[in-house]
Design an enzyme around this catalytic site. Structure first.
Site, PDB file in Angstrom:
ATOM      1  N   GLY A   1       0.833  -0.839   0.006  1.00 49.47           N
ATOM      2  CA  GLY A   1      -0.235  -0.048  -0.136  1.00 49.47           C
ATOM      3  C   GLY A   1       0.731   0.900  -0.380  1.00 49.47           C
TER       4      GLY A   1
ATOM      5  CD  GLU B   1      -4.209   1.909   0.789  1.00 48.17           C
ATOM      6  OE1 GLU B   1      -4.051   2.426   1.764  1.00 48.17           O
ATOM      7  OE2 GLU B   1      -3.802   0.997   0.470  1.00 48.17           O
TER       8      GLU B   1
ATOM      9  CG  HIS C   1      -3.797  -5.558   6.945  1.00 50.62           C
ATOM     10  ND1 HIS C   1      -4.261  -6.218   6.150  1.00 50.62           N
ATOM     11  CD2 HIS C   1      -3.341  -4.595   6.421  1.00 50.62           C
ATOM     12  CE1 HIS C   1      -4.358  -5.384   4.823  1.00 50.62           C
ATOM     13  NE2 HIS C   1      -3.171  -4.231   5.276  1.00 50.62           N
TER      14      HIS C   1
ATOM     15  NE  ARG D   1      -5.355  -1.525   7.028  1.00 48.10           N
ATOM     16  CZ  ARG D   1      -3.980  -0.604   7.428  1.00 48.10           C
ATOM     17  NH1 ARG D   1      -2.256  -0.296   8.039  1.00 48.10           N
ATOM     18  NH2 ARG D   1      -4.028  -0.506   5.956  1.00 48.10           N
TER      19      ARG D   1
ATOM     20  CG  HIS E   1      -0.093  -3.935   9.115  1.00 47.17           C
ATOM     21  ND1 HIS E   1       0.451  -4.206   8.176  1.00 47.17           N
ATOM     22  CD2 HIS E   1      -0.700  -2.918   8.801  1.00 47.17           C
ATOM     23  CE1 HIS E   1       0.464  -4.018   7.391  1.00 47.17           C
ATOM     24  NE2 HIS E   1      -0.309  -2.826   7.911  1.00 47.17           N
TER      25      HIS E   1
ATOM     26  NE  ARG F   1       0.185   2.407   9.974  1.00 50.94           N
ATOM     27  CZ  ARG F   1      -0.928   2.055   8.841  1.00 50.94           C
ATOM     28  NH1 ARG F   1      -0.988   3.124   8.202  1.00 50.94           N
ATOM     29  NH2 ARG F   1      -0.345   0.767   8.854  1.00 50.94           N
TER      30      ARG F   1
END
Ligand code: SIN
Length: 528
Positions: free
Chosen positions: A46, A112, A229, A275, A332, A367
């Protein structure tokens, strides 16, 4: 003479961006415990989020970042990140960074999770990190001011009598210790995904920077916020590698083994929900005994747009024509880290931290996708600017190392695998008091002191020891925060608690005693 102006530990995007800035004027050592390309940045598929399109506005990017961070963090730092980010991208394009462009000459921008606009820049489809690291490497290899030191693990920070950081001590592959001195030491060592058995991180990334800084007396915060993730390609329970969120941005959807779309009724953004919401739903499906797949049948030109993922699938005999990639969540990104100021300075004089190892306050409790390479670039550049102005001022600095008198570490009674398994079981996406307290007692039960002398230990022992230190700090923070905010869910405290809003748990040490205190991010500035 092993003495330079700046020592950078780590070779990810933050460290290389900083080195690029400094290389014009200052002598720099870049030290990495493995090869230069062993970093999370190098693996990043990404891209980089930046409000560069005319339809977009940095304020929208700011808002998305704050919302994903669930009201935790430093809003002013986020505002600076999104504004400076736009400028940094412009400079990189001018310097020839290989971003993807459309046929009409405009930047190709992807979407995203939790972004309100398509604002993700990529390089080579899903090879953003690799292309950018190679771009910086090419520039830096030409500089006489840069020395690369590979396959040496930094095992301690070196302090002088006043407690200032004056360099690092490393251990090389032959087991020899070497001391490097500099008035400025920068930790750019990445996160701590290696604390968990399934992770998207490079196998070398296991929280070293946190352990080094903590032992040297730096403040550490926000460790309870760890991002999982949702989509790691998973075969027989083992994570093989990341399947970028950009794949969902391009139209892929999550389905269970009954071909039901699992995110359809969970969140208005469906498969592109934040996420932790997607990861939690996947976990629910897996716990219910279902398998989960990323259905890519709607993604046009998959192999051209996602060459890294396609190769990874082919290498593991996954038939791309069948269109179903088996996925599960994995560790992640670490939101917390070493407390820094705007320039990257830690609470120990002469010691700085940038990138994932730092707690800059920009990620809040969770994040936003593709903000990490951005953070590395912005903070690398900013610290570079600062050191170019202030870096040569070392008058009166005492370069005599003081080694604390500590007992030597002999051995540890558990393996890295046991540590990883216990962290996943008790300090994963879903947590509760009992599991966390059990994990903390397990970690404490060995009577290990985090301030032992380790010079005579071999690298695997030091690595396990450092992972134990970081695991202990994370677990204690996770136990203390009695609310669900950000990347994890406390099943015994399901809601956000106003009492915890903007509050950070800070770990530090005085005279080799572990201490905890609390402070606040600025409460009034966060709109979420
Ligand atoms: C991804 O490509 O899904 C990961 C990017 C990121 O974590 O920012």
């Amino acid at each position: 003479m092993n003495k330079v102006d700046v020592i950078i530990v780590g070779s990810g995007i933050a460290g290389l961006q900083l080195a690029y800035e400094l290389s014009k004027q200052l002598k720099v050592f870049i030290i990495t415990k493995s090869r230069i390309t062993n970093s999370n940045s190098y693996r990043a598929q990404g891209g980089i989020a930046a409000a560069v399109s005319i339809k977009d506005d940095p304020y929208l990017h700011f808002h998305d970042t704050i919302m994903a961070g669930e009201g935790h963090g430093e809003a002013s730092a986020v505002l600076e990140l999104v504004n400076e980010g736009k400028q940094v991208i412009k400079e990189l394009i001018e310097a020839g960074a290989p971003f993807d462009f459309q046929a009409d000459g405009e930047l190709a921008l992807g979407l995203e999770g939790a972004h309100s606009e398509a604002r993700i820049l990529h390089c080579g489809g899903d090879q953003t990190g690799k292309y950018l690291i190679e771009f910086f490497m090419k520039k830096l290899m030409l500089s006489p001011n840069i020395t690369w030191i590979q396959e040496e693990m930094v095992i301690d920070l070196v302090l002088n009598k006043a407690g200032c950081c004056i360099g690092v001590k490393t251990k090389n592959q032959a087991g020899n210790c070497i001391t490097y001195l500099a008035p400025h030491t920068v930790l750019a060592t990445g996160g701590a995904g290696g604390l968990y058995p399934n992770t998207s991180n490079d196998s070398t990334i296991a929280g070293d920077g946190i352990a080094l800084a903590y032992r040297a007396g730096a403040k550490i915060t926000d460790l309870e916020f760890f991002q999982f993730h949702p989509t790691l390609l998973t075969i027989n329970g083992k994570a093989i590698g990341l399947v970028s969120e950009a794949v969902r941005g391009a139209g892929a959807v999550l389905v269970n083994e009954h071909n039901e779309r699992i995110m359809q009724h969970v969140h208005p953004l469906k498969d592109l929900a934040p996420r932790h919401i997607v990861a939690y739903e996947l976990l629910n499906q897996l716990t219910a005994g279902n398998r989960v797949y990323l259905d890519i049948t709607n993604v046009k030109d998959f192999t051209i747009r996602f060459p890294t993922i396609s190769t990874m699938c082919l290498d593991h005999y996954i038939d791309l024509n069948a269109g179903k990639l088996p996925v599960s969540p994995g560790a992640h990104f670490m939101m917390g880290g070493i407390v820094i100021d705007k320039w990257g300075a830690s609470s120990v004089q002469g010691l700085y931290a940038i990138g994932e190892v730092a707690a800059s306050g920009v990620h809040g409790a969770n994040r936003l996708a593709s903000n990490s390479l951005l953070e590395g670039l912005v903070y690398g550049k900013r610290l570079g600017t600062y050191l170019l102005v202030n870096g040569m001022n070392r008058s009166g600095m005492d370069f005599t190392p003081v080694l604390p008198k500590r007992q030597a570490l002999i051995q540890l009674p558990f393996t890295i695998q046991e540590l990883q398994t216990s962290m996943l079981r008790s300090v994963g996406i879903i947590r509760n008091h009992n599991e966390l307290a059990t994990q903390l007692s397990w970690l404490e039960s060995w009577g290990i002191d985090p301030f032992r002398q380790i010079e005579s230990c071999d690298q695997p022992l030091i690595q396990t020891y450092y992972m134990w230190i970081v695991a202990r700090l994370i677990t204690e923070s996770a136990l203390l925060r009695t609310e669900s905010r950000g990347g994890h869910i406390r099943s015994d405290f399901l809601d956000k608690d106003e009492h915890w809003l903007q509050k950070r748990i800070i770990h530090f040490q005085t005279n080799d005693r572990m201490e905890i205190t609390y402070d606040q991010y600025s409460k009034t500035k966060s709109p979420a």
